[in-house]
Design a protein around this motif. Structure first.
Motif, PDB file in Angstrom:
ATOM      1  N   VAL A  87       0.836  -1.196   0.000  1.00 32.84           N
ATOM      2  CA  VAL A  87       0.000   0.000   0.000  1.00 32.84           C
ATOM      3  C   VAL A  87       0.870   1.244   0.000  1.00 32.84           C
ATOM      4  O   VAL A  87       1.792   1.377   0.815  1.00 32.84           O
ATOM      5  N   ILE A  88       0.556   2.155  -0.926  1.00 38.26           N
ATOM      6  CA  ILE A  88       1.222   3.451  -0.999  1.00 38.26           C
ATOM      7  C   ILE A  88       0.135   4.498  -0.787  1.00 38.26           C
ATOM      8  O   ILE A  88      -0.790   4.631  -1.593  1.00 38.26           O
ATOM      9  N   GLY A  89       0.225   5.214   0.334  1.00 37.47           N
ATOM     10  CA  GLY A  89      -0.790   6.210   0.647  1.00 37.47           C
ATOM     11  C   GLY A  89      -0.466   7.557   0.044  1.00 37.47           C
ATOM     12  O   GLY A  89       0.701   7.961  -0.022  1.00 37.47           O
ATOM     13  N   VAL A  90      -1.514   8.248  -0.407  1.00 38.43           N
ATOM     14  CA  VAL A  90      -1.386   9.631  -0.872  1.00 38.43           C
ATOM     15  C   VAL A  90      -2.450  10.438  -0.138  1.00 38.43           C
ATOM     16  O   VAL A  90      -3.641  10.128  -0.218  1.00 38.43           O
ATOM     17  N   GLY A  91      -2.009  11.461   0.601  1.00 35.85           N
ATOM     18  CA  GLY A  91      -2.962  12.232   1.377  1.00 35.85           C
ATOM     19  C   GLY A  91      -2.479  13.631   1.678  1.00 35.85           C
ATOM     20  O   GLY A  91      -1.354  14.007   1.350  1.00 35.85           O
ATOM     21  N   GLU A  92      -3.358  14.397   2.334  1.00 35.81           N
ATOM     22  CA  GLU A  92      -3.083  15.814   2.580  1.00 35.81           C
ATOM     23  C   GLU A  92      -2.354  16.068   3.899  1.00 35.81           C
ATOM     24  O   GLU A  92      -1.786  17.142   4.080  1.00 35.81           O
ATOM     25  N   ARG A  93      -2.362  15.109   4.810  1.00 40.42           N
ATOM     26  CA  ARG A  93      -1.685  15.298   6.090  1.00 40.42           C
ATOM     27  C   ARG A  93      -0.204  14.981   5.974  1.00 40.42           C
ATOM     28  O   ARG A  93       0.200  14.187   5.131  1.00 40.42           O
ATOM     29  N   SER A  94       0.595  15.573   6.861  1.00 43.93           N
ATOM     30  CA  SER A  94       2.013  15.238   6.882  1.00 43.93           C
ATOM     31  C   SER A  94       2.187  13.853   7.486  1.00 43.93           C
ATOM     32  O   SER A  94       1.342  13.388   8.264  1.00 43.93           O
ATOM     33  N   VAL A  95       3.276  13.218   7.165  1.00 44.24           N
ATOM     34  CA  VAL A  95       3.524  11.872   7.681  1.00 44.24           C
ATOM     35  C   VAL A  95       3.631  11.887   9.200  1.00 44.24           C
ATOM     36  O   VAL A  95       3.299  10.892   9.871  1.00 44.24           O
ATOM     37  N   ASP A  96       4.048  13.001   9.779  1.00 42.06           N
ATOM     38  CA  ASP A  96       4.179  13.099  11.235  1.00 42.06           C
ATOM     39  C   ASP A  96       2.830  13.066  11.941  1.00 42.06           C
ATOM     40  O   ASP A  96       2.752  12.784  13.143  1.00 42.06           O
ATOM     41  N   GLU A  97       1.760  13.363  11.200  1.00 41.73           N
ATOM     42  CA  GLU A  97       0.417  13.323  11.781  1.00 41.73           C
ATOM     43  C   GLU A  97      -0.181  11.920  11.783  1.00 41.73           C
ATOM     44  O   GLU A  97      -1.239  11.700  12.382  1.00 41.73           O
ATOM     45  N   LEU A  98       0.452  10.973  11.114  1.00 42.22           N
ATOM     46  CA  LEU A  98      -0.069   9.609  11.041  1.00 42.22           C
ATOM     47  C   LEU A  98       0.457   8.793  12.214  1.00 42.22           C
ATOM     48  O   LEU A  98       1.633   8.891  12.576  1.00 42.22           O
ATOM     49  N   ASP A  99      -0.399   7.948  12.790  1.00 47.60           N
ATOM     50  CA  ASP A  99       0.045   7.120  13.906  1.00 47.60           C
ATOM     51  C   ASP A  99       0.875   5.946  13.393  1.00 47.60           C
ATOM     52  O   ASP A  99       0.838   5.591  12.207  1.00 47.60           O
ATOM     53  N   ASP A 100       1.610   5.326  14.295  1.00 48.04           N
ATOM     54  CA  ASP A 100       2.550   4.264  13.916  1.00 48.04           C
ATOM     55  C   ASP A 100       1.844   3.058  13.305  1.00 48.04           C
ATOM     56  O   ASP A 100       2.369   2.429  12.381  1.00 48.04           O
ATOM     57  N   GLU A 101       0.670   2.738  13.828  1.00 51.57           N
ATOM     58  CA  GLU A 101      -0.041   1.573  13.295  1.00 51.57           C
ATOM     59  C   GLU A 101      -0.422   1.803  11.834  1.00 51.57           C
ATOM     60  O   GLU A 101      -0.208   0.930  10.981  1.00 51.57           O
ATOM     61  N   LEU A 102      -0.985   2.977  11.529  1.00 49.64           N
ATOM     62  CA  LEU A 102      -1.362   3.277  10.150  1.00 49.64           C
ATOM     63  C   LEU A 102      -0.135   3.257   9.247  1.00 49.64           C
ATOM     64  O   LEU A 102      -0.163   2.688   8.144  1.00 49.64           O
ATOM     65  N   LYS A 103       0.954   3.860   9.700  1.00 50.73           N
ATOM     66  CA  LYS A 103       2.173   3.874   8.889  1.00 50.73           C
ATOM     67  C   LYS A 103       2.718   2.462   8.664  1.00 50.73           C
ATOM     68  O   LYS A 103       3.297   2.175   7.604  1.00 50.73           O
TER      69      LYS A 103
END
Length: 407
Positions: free
Chosen positions: A28-44
Motif C-alpha cells: 500500500v502506498i498512501g497519498v494524502g493531505e496530512r504530513s507523515v508526522d500526523e499519522l500514527d505508527d499503526e497506520l504507517k
C-alpha cells in the motif's frame, strides 16, 4: 500488487481499508493531505510509503504524485473510497493508465441528472429529473411534473443541502438559498413517495460478489430535518430468504450494467411506494456512517477485508452468514449547545444490553452538532439480533427511552 490508496488518514474509517489491503498481501502506498508526522505508527506500518500532497481532489497534483510513484514501482490499482475523491481518482487513472473505475462511470455516479438520464435510457425506473441553471428552468420543470419536488446539489452526498419543495413560495425561497451560495447549476427531481432504503454491494467486473440491504426509519430527508426524531437504519438479514429482495437485486444489476460499474464498492439508494420500486441514486464507493461495521458485525466477516480481497485477488473469500440483523439509532440533544447529561441509559442496558454492539455517548461538556450533520453527529447506539423485527423494536425502545440533554 501495488495499490495507491487516496487519503488513508481521514476520516478515521479510512484506516480500515489500508489495514485490509495490507492484510491480504497488497503493498500500500498512501497519498494524502496530512504530513507523515500526523499519522500514527499503526497506520504507517500498513503502508510501504506515504506521499503528502496539497490536495487530493486536484487532478494535476494527483497525476504528478502518481507518476512520481510510477517512476519507482509498477502501480496496479488506484483506490478512492470517499465520494468527493472518486471523480479526480478516475481522471488520474486515465492519465496514468491504471485499471479501475472509468471517468464516465465516476461522472455518472457523481452528477445526479446525468446519472438518471443514463438510467432512464436503459429502462431503469427512476424519478423525473433535470439539471437546471435558471429559476425559469425550475418553474418549467414544475409545470411539467408538479409539486412536490426535490432540489439538491448536482454532486452532493447524503441529504446535505437537499430540499423538498411543496409550493411556489417555498420554491422561490429555496432558489434564493442556492443562489446565495453561488451555485450555478442544481438538480431538480420529482418527489417519489415511499419507503426508503439502500442496497450496498462489492462488485467484480460488474458482477455483484456480496450485497447487503438496509432500511431507513424514517426516510432520510425527514430524519435529517427533525430534532425530536431518533432516526435509525437497519441492515436486514433476510436478503437471501425474503423473495421481495430479488427485485432489488435485479435493479442493482441493471444499474451496474447501465453505468459501467466494474470492480468497486457501491452505495445505491431506492424507494418503494405506490409506483413500485424506484432507483434514487448511487455512489461508486462504500456507504458512510459505519454501515460496513454493521454488516461485518451481523455476518461473521470483515467486509473491509473482503473488499480488499476483491481489489487484490478478484473475489471475496467469505460469504455473509446473515446471522444477525444490525442497526443504529441516532440520539439527538434536546437543543444545540453542550452535552449536559443523559436519562434512560441504565434502563435500556438492563432490558437489551446483551444485544448492544457498541455506543457513543459524548461526555458532558462536548459541543453538540446540528441535526443535519447525520447519524453519527452526536450520540448513537448500535445493536444486533437474529430477528429483524425484534431488533427494530429494541432500537425504537432506545430512541424513546434515552434522552440527551444539552445546555
Amino acid at each position: 500488487m501495488n495499490v495507491v490508496f487516496v487519503e488513508p488518514a481521514f476520516p478515521p474509517t479510512q484506516r480500515h481499508f489500508v489495514r485490509a489491503l495490507a492484510d491480504v498481501g497488497a503493498t500500500v502506498i498512501g497519498v494524502g493531505e496530512r504530513s507523515v508526522d500526523e499519522l500514527d505508527d499503526e497506520l504507517k506500518s500498513w503502508m510501504r510509503h506515504y506521499h503528502q500532497v496539497p490536495t487530493v481532489v486536484d487532478v494535476g497534483v494527483m497525476t504528478d504524485a502518481v507518476r512520481w510513484i510510477q517512476d519507482k514501482v509498477w502501480v496496479d490499482r488506484l483506490e478512492a473510497t470517499i465520494e468527493a475523491h472518486t471523480l479526480a481518482a478516475a481522471q488520474v487513472r486515465e492519465n496514468c493508465t491504471i485499471p479501475g473505475t472509468s471517468v464516465r462511470t465516476a461522472w455518472l455516479c457523481r452528477d445526479k441528472p446525468s446519472m438518471k438520464e443514463a438510467l432512464r435510457a436503459a429502462g431503469v425506473p427512476t424519478a423525473a429529473s433535470a439539471a437546471v441553471e435558471t429559476a425559469a428552468d425550475v418553474h418549467g420543470f414544475v409545470d411539467a411534473v408538479g409539486f412536490p419536488i426535490i432540489l439538491k446539489p448536482r454532486t452532493g452526498a447524503g441529504a446535505l443541502d437537499t430540499i423538498r419543495v411543496d409550493d411556489r413560495a417555498a420554491l422561490d425561497e429555496a432558489l434564493g438559498r442556492f443562489g446565495g451560495q453561488g451555485v450555478e447549476s442544481i438538480a431538480v427531481e420529482e418527489f417519489v413517495e415511499g419507503h426508503e432504503g439502500f442496497y450496498d454491494t462489492v462488485s467484480v467486473d460488474g458482477r455483484v460478489a456480496v450485497d447487503f440491504v438496509s432500511h431507513y426509519y424514517p426516510n432520510v430527508l425527514e430524519a435529517m430535518r427533525t430534532r425530536w426524531i431518533s432516526p435509525q437504519f437497519i441492515a436486514t438479514n433476510r436478503v437471501d430468504s425474503a423473495p421481495d429482495y430479488q427485485e432489488l437485486r435485479e435493479l442493482g444489476a441493471r444499474v451496474n450494467a447501465a453505468l459501467g460499474i466494474g470492480t468497486t464498492a457501491t452505495h445505491m439508494e431506492w424507494f418503494f411506494g405506490p409506483k413500485g420500486l424506484r432507483f434514487s441514486e448511487i455512489g461508486c464507493r462504500p456507504p458512510g456512517v459505519g454501515a460496513w461495521d454493521l454488516y461485518s458485525a451481523g455476518n461473521d466477516l470483515d467486509l473491509y477485508r473482503e473488499w480488499a480481497n476483491v481489489i487484490v485477488h478478484g473475489d471475496v473469500a467469505t460469504r455473509p452468514s446473515r446471522q444477525f440483523a444490525t442497526g443504529i439509532v441516532s440520539l439527538r440533544p434536546d437543543r444545540d449547545g453542550q452535552i449536559s447529561g443523559y436519562f434512560g441509559v441504565d434502563e435500556v442496558q438492563a432490558r437489551s444490553g446483551e444485544w448492544v454492539i457498541d455506543a457513543h455517548l459524548p461526555s458532558p461538556g462536548t459541543p453538540t452538532q446540528p441535526v443535519e450533520a447525520g447519524y453519527w453527529a452526536n450520540a448513537w447506539v448500535r445493536m444486533r439480533h437474529p430477528d429483524y423485527d425484534v431488533l427494530r423494536g429494541m432500537l425504537d425502545d432506545v430512541g424513546r427511552t434515552v434522552h440527551v440533554y444539552a445546555s
